[in-house]
Scaffold this motif. Structure first.
Motif, short mmCIF file in Angstrom:
data_model
loop_
_atom_site.label_atom_id
_atom_site.label_comp_id
_atom_site.label_asym_id
_atom_site.label_seq_id
_atom_site.Cartn_x
_atom_site.Cartn_y
_atom_site.Cartn_z
N ARG A 175 107.72 -47.10 101.34
CA ARG A 175 108.42 -46.72 102.57
C ARG A 175 109.93 -46.79 102.33
NH1 ARG A 175 106.32 -46.71 107.70
NH2 ARG A 175 104.42 -47.65 106.89
N VAL A 176 110.66 -45.80 102.81
CA VAL A 176 112.12 -45.78 102.59
C VAL A 176 112.77 -46.87 103.43
CG1 VAL A 176 114.23 -44.43 102.87
CG2 VAL A 176 112.14 -43.33 102.09
N ASN B 135 112.38 -45.67 107.05
CA ASN B 135 111.04 -45.97 107.58
C ASN B 135 110.02 -44.87 107.33
OD1 ASN B 135 110.99 -48.53 108.47
ND2 ASN B 135 111.87 -48.06 110.46
N GLN B 136 110.44 -43.81 106.65
CA GLN B 136 109.50 -42.72 106.35
C GLN B 136 108.57 -43.15 105.24
OE1 GLN B 136 108.71 -39.69 107.28
NE2 GLN B 136 110.13 -39.52 108.99
N ALA B 137 107.30 -42.81 105.39
CA ALA B 137 106.32 -43.07 104.34
C ALA B 137 105.95 -41.72 103.73
CB ALA B 137 105.11 -43.75 104.94
N PRO B 138 105.42 -41.69 102.50
CA PRO B 138 105.07 -40.42 101.87
C PRO B 138 104.04 -39.66 102.71
CG PRO B 138 104.86 -42.24 100.33
CD PRO B 138 105.12 -42.83 101.65
N TRP C 171 110.31 -33.61 100.15
CA TRP C 171 109.43 -33.21 99.05
C TRP C 171 109.14 -31.71 99.19
CZ3 TRP C 171 105.06 -37.44 98.29
CH2 TRP C 171 105.67 -38.63 97.85
N ALA C 172 109.20 -30.99 98.06
CA ALA C 172 108.94 -29.54 98.11
C ALA C 172 107.43 -29.34 98.30
CB ALA C 172 109.40 -28.89 96.82
N PRO C 173 107.01 -28.59 99.34
CA PRO C 173 105.58 -28.48 99.63
C PRO C 173 104.78 -27.91 98.45
CG PRO C 173 106.90 -27.51 101.38
CD PRO C 173 107.84 -27.88 100.30
N GLU C 174 105.37 -26.99 97.69
CA GLU C 174 104.61 -26.38 96.59
C GLU C 174 104.42 -27.34 95.43
OE1 GLU C 174 107.54 -25.51 97.61
OE2 GLU C 174 108.95 -25.43 95.94
N GLU D 74 101.73 -32.26 95.10
CA GLU D 74 100.82 -33.08 94.28
C GLU D 74 101.55 -33.77 93.14
OE1 GLU D 74 97.29 -31.17 92.91
OE2 GLU D 74 96.73 -30.71 94.99
N GLU D 75 102.39 -32.98 92.43
CA GLU D 75 103.13 -33.58 91.30
C GLU D 75 104.07 -34.67 91.81
OE1 GLU D 75 102.54 -30.31 91.87
OE2 GLU D 75 103.59 -29.12 90.33
N THR D 76 104.75 -34.38 92.93
CA THR D 76 105.71 -35.36 93.46
C THR D 76 104.98 -36.63 93.85
OG1 THR D 76 106.84 -33.45 94.37
CG2 THR D 76 107.69 -35.58 95.00
N TYR D 77 103.80 -36.45 94.49
CA TYR D 77 103.05 -37.64 94.91
C TYR D 77 102.60 -38.45 93.70
CZ TYR D 77 100.16 -40.65 97.70
OH TYR D 77 99.64 -41.76 98.29
N ALA D 78 102.17 -37.72 92.64
CA ALA D 78 101.73 -38.40 91.41
C ALA D 78 102.89 -39.20 90.82
CB ALA D 78 101.22 -37.38 90.41
N MET D 79 104.09 -38.59 90.83
CA MET D 79 105.27 -39.28 90.29
C MET D 79 105.60 -40.51 91.14
SD MET D 79 106.89 -38.75 87.67
CE MET D 79 107.92 -39.99 86.99
N HIS D 80 105.46 -40.33 92.46
CA HIS D 80 105.70 -41.43 93.41
C HIS D 80 104.78 -42.61 93.06
CE1 HIS D 80 106.32 -43.26 97.37
NE2 HIS D 80 105.01 -43.44 97.40
N GLN D 81 103.51 -42.30 92.79
CA GLN D 81 102.54 -43.35 92.46
C GLN D 81 102.93 -44.03 91.13
OE1 GLN D 81 101.16 -43.48 95.65
NE2 GLN D 81 99.55 -44.37 94.40
N THR D 82 103.39 -43.21 90.19
CA THR D 82 103.79 -43.76 88.89
C THR D 82 104.94 -44.74 89.07
OG1 THR D 82 103.29 -41.57 88.05
CG2 THR D 82 104.42 -43.05 86.54
N VAL D 83 105.90 -44.37 89.93
CA VAL D 83 107.06 -45.24 90.16
C VAL D 83 106.58 -46.55 90.79
CG1 VAL D 83 109.18 -45.52 91.50
CG2 VAL D 83 108.72 -43.37 90.34
N LEU D 84 105.70 -46.44 91.80
CA LEU D 84 105.23 -47.66 92.47
C LEU D 84 104.45 -48.55 91.51
CD1 LEU D 84 104.20 -46.71 96.08
CD2 LEU D 84 106.39 -47.33 95.18
#
Ligand code: ADP
Length: 691
Positions: A348-349, A369-372, A377-380, A383-393
């Motif tokens: 969460r930001v 307070n925004q959550a993913p 995030w670019a809609p197209e 998936e890649e952005t979310y995967a990167m987000h998970q990698t960071v976490l």
């Protein structure tokens, strides 16, 4: 939730080799410079602290005054109580003595007319003694002070004792007879130290003194019987004279006296005084204890105030420093061009800086307070952005940063370069992730432009190389063309003679074909070389690349009398753009041949060698040429540096770009094995595995 500014004060950025670390270092340096200025509020604080102190002093004064007032009030009350009690006692004694006196006067009156005086005296005297046990003796004297009768004994108590010259009693007798009325004697001492007084009442019959009645009071007994017990619990009662001579006293308690009061003891008079002394209040140690406790408490409060003052001073200093630091940090944050974004452990930001807001077009309120999925995030690429987000976490973000496409609020896409680092709070706890975000869209654009320019340059360079080689190639083509032409003439002649058998013509035709192939090959090479194509890496045999190059430079080498030594062992295929490698090799070979132009023809040797080391192919091109002067060695690889009158100076710069494009290195060394003593080796490496 703490304000973003507060959050940034508490965080530390670790594990960072990137822009965020540089920012952190910058923060630190700036903070070191921004020392807090002396506190402006110190004087105000001193005043604020002086007020409670003044209050305590005033309170202390008020309490002490109150205690003093209470004390003096108590003393006053004690004194008035004492006076009241003394008056009461004096009245009591007076009543008693007056009563006895009246009875004695009555008896004296009765005895003047009574026929049986003896009996009457005895009766009444007995009665009087019974009612007043403080009477030691009742005497009936004649006019000459001789005892007629007495109770309880017949003796006169003051006989032979003359404490004040003629006995006090005798003087009183004289006075009473002369005055014809009752008279008290002065006190006199009998029976050891006991003091007595005597009341004398004359008996007259027919206006002639016939006798005297006397009452003897021992003063001790008088006090003992007439002063009640409760009185002596509080006071000491004494009978004294003007000279402070003590005649009798009664007390029950011992201790330090406090205040006393004297009143004339009349009757009996004669300068006697009744002195009553009271004692100290049973216990005023409680009062003293109270005062001591108040003083102690006040000093305690003073002391704690002093401590509080010190504490507040320090606190105020720290607050000032913090305020300065906060202002400084806020100023720095606002002027930062790098976007900063903090997220908690669940992604969460929790904080974004103004630069990040400018970059994305969203306000801090819209992002915090925004959550993913985040609004930027670019809609197209969700998936890649979310995967990167998970990698960071998961803590696996690449330490060298990563690139990602983000979307501005207006829908525009931009390339972001992100460095992620752990967010550590003041207690050393890992509380989230801190990212520094760079908008690299412009940079990317510039890089792309540079790449295109470089390609263009390569192409131009190839054209230049082509131009230079054109004459050699023309000469090269002449050979197969001339051969074809002569074979063709031979064939025609044979055919025209009519004697030619196909077996005779066939070899010539085959040779024509071969020469045509050779010419075609030369033309294709030139065509391939000149043709502009995108770089593509594909497995290629380095031996073939060298062979192709040698095909190109063969003619020039012959013309320049350069011997090319080349011993290439069998090599594994390397992932490379073949044409680019050819360009590099051609450039290095041509530079080497040109550098040997001044050598004797026998010493013009150019060698190409390869070795494999650390999973890399290492290629060296050595010559015995002029060598490279140390002062120009650093400039060799800069574009447009040349020492040749007709040179362009882009060859080596392009070679280095090409080799670096293949993740290799290109450098230059002196040739230590050159027979001429000078010479150069250009060495480049190429990784064997494709990445
Ligand atoms: P150009 O050949 O057009 O001058 P390059 O970039 O290929 O451009 O070479 C730059 C300069 O490097 C040359 O002008 C020359 O002075 C020097 N140089 C290159 N190769 C050699 C070599 N083998 N021996 C000596 N000098 C060399």
């Amino acid at each position: 939730m703490p304000s973003p500014a507060r959050t940034i004060v508490d965080i530390r950025i670790v594990e960072s080799h990137n822009a965020s670390e540089r920012n952190a270092v910058m923060y630190h340096a700036a903070m070191t410079d921004a020392r807090p200025t002396p506190p402006a509020s110190a004087r105000r604080l001193r005043w604020l602290l002086a007020l409670p102190k003044l209050g305590i002093v005033l309170l202390l004064v008020a309490v002490l005054t109150l205690i003093w007032l209470l004390h003096s009030n108590e003393v006053e009350e004690e004194r008035s109580a004492l006076i009241k009690d003394v008056l009461w006692l004096e009245q009591n004694l007076r009543f008693h003595l007056d009563g006895n006196q009246e009875q004695l006067q009555q008896l004296a009156l009765e005895m003047s007319s009574e026929p049986n005086r003896q009996k009457h005296f005895r009766l009444r005297a007995e009665h009087l003694r019974k009612n007043s046990p403080d009477i030691a003796q009742i005497l009936w004297l004649d006019a000459n002070r001789q005892i007629i009768d007495a109770l309880p004994t017949a003796n006169h108590l003051d006989r032979d004792i003359e404490p004040f010259g003629p006995t006090a009693a005798a003087r009183a007798f004289e006075l009473a007879s002369q005055l014809g009325k009752q008279q008290y004697s002065e006190p006199f001492f009998l029976e050891g130290n006991s003091a007595f007084i005597e009341l004398l009442v004359p008996i007259f019959s027919e206006r002639k003194l016939t006798g005297m009645l006397a009452l003897v009071y021992p003063l001790d007994t008088l006090l003992a019987s007439q002063v009640p017990w409760w009185f002596t619990e509080k006071y000491k009662v004494e009978i004294v004279d003007d000279n402070d001579r003590l005649f009798a006293s009664k007390t029950h308690i011992a201790g330090k006296h406090n205040q006393s009061y004297e009143i004339p003891f009349d009757p009996p008079g004669a300068g006697l005084l009744l002195r009553v002394t009271n004692y100290n209040a049973p216990d005023n140690s409680l009062q003293r204890l109270l005062v001591a406790a108040i003083i102690l408490l006040a000093s305690g409060v003073f002391w704690s105030l002093w401590l509080v003052r010190e504490l507040m001073k320090k606190r105020s200093l720290a607050e000032d420093a913090l305020r300065e630091e906060h202002a400084f940090r806020a100023a720095m944050e606002n002027s930062l061009t790098v976007g900063m974004r903090a997220r908690d452990l669940v992604g969460r930001v929790i904080y974004v800086n103004p630069a990040f807001c400018r970059m994305t077009g969203f306000s801090a309120a819209e992002l915090v307070n925004q959550a993913p999925p985040m609004p930027y995030w670019a809609p197209e690429q969700l998936e890649e952005t979310y995967a990167m987000h998970q990698t960071v976490l998961a803590g696996d973000a690449p330490p060298d940063g990563f690139e990602i496409t983000f979307m501005r609020k207006n829908g525009e896409r931009f390339q972001a370069l992100i460095y992620e680092a752990k967010l550590i709070d003041g207690n050393g706890r890992h509380t989230g992730w801190m990212a520094s975000v760079l908008d690299i869209t412009e940079r990317k654009h510039a890089q792309e432009l540079a790449r295109q320019q470089q390609e263009q340059l390569q192409f131009t360079s190839r054209l230049v190389t082509m131009g230079e080689m054109a004459s050699t190639l023309a000469h090269e083509l002449n050979q197969p063309l001339a051969a074809i032409a002569s074979y063709n003439t031979g064939c025609q002649n044979l055919l025209n003679s009519g004697k030619a058998s196909p077996q005779e013509i066939l070899p010539a035709l085959e040779k024509i074909g071969l020469q045509a192939q050779r010419a075609g090959k030369i033309i294709r090479r030139v065509h391939d070389f000149v043709r502009k194509s995108e770089p593509k890496r594909a497995p290629c045999q380095f031996g073939e690349v060298v062979e192709d190059c040698l095909g190109f430079v063969e003619a020039e080498g012959r013309k320049r009398h350069v011997r090319i030594e080349c011993d290439i062992p069998p090599l594994p295929p390397i992932p490379a753009d073949r044409l680019m490698l050819e360009q590099v090799l051609l450039n290095l070979i041509r530079n080497g041949m040109e550098a040997m132009a001044g050598n004797p023809e026998t010493e013009r040797v150019l060698s190409i060698a390869t070795t494999i080391r650390d999973n890399e192919l290492q290629v060296s091109v050595s010559d015995n040429g002029s060598g490279i002067a140390p002062e120009i060695r650093d400039k060799l690889f800069t574009a447009f540096f040349t020492t040749k009158p007709e040179g362009m100076g882009v060859g080596l710069s392009i070679c280095r770009s090409i080799i670096e494009f293949h993740r290799g290195r290109l450098w230059v060394e002196d040739n230590p094995h050159s027979p001429t003593g000078s010479g150069t080796i250009f060495i480049f490496t190429l990784p064997l595995d494709a990445a």
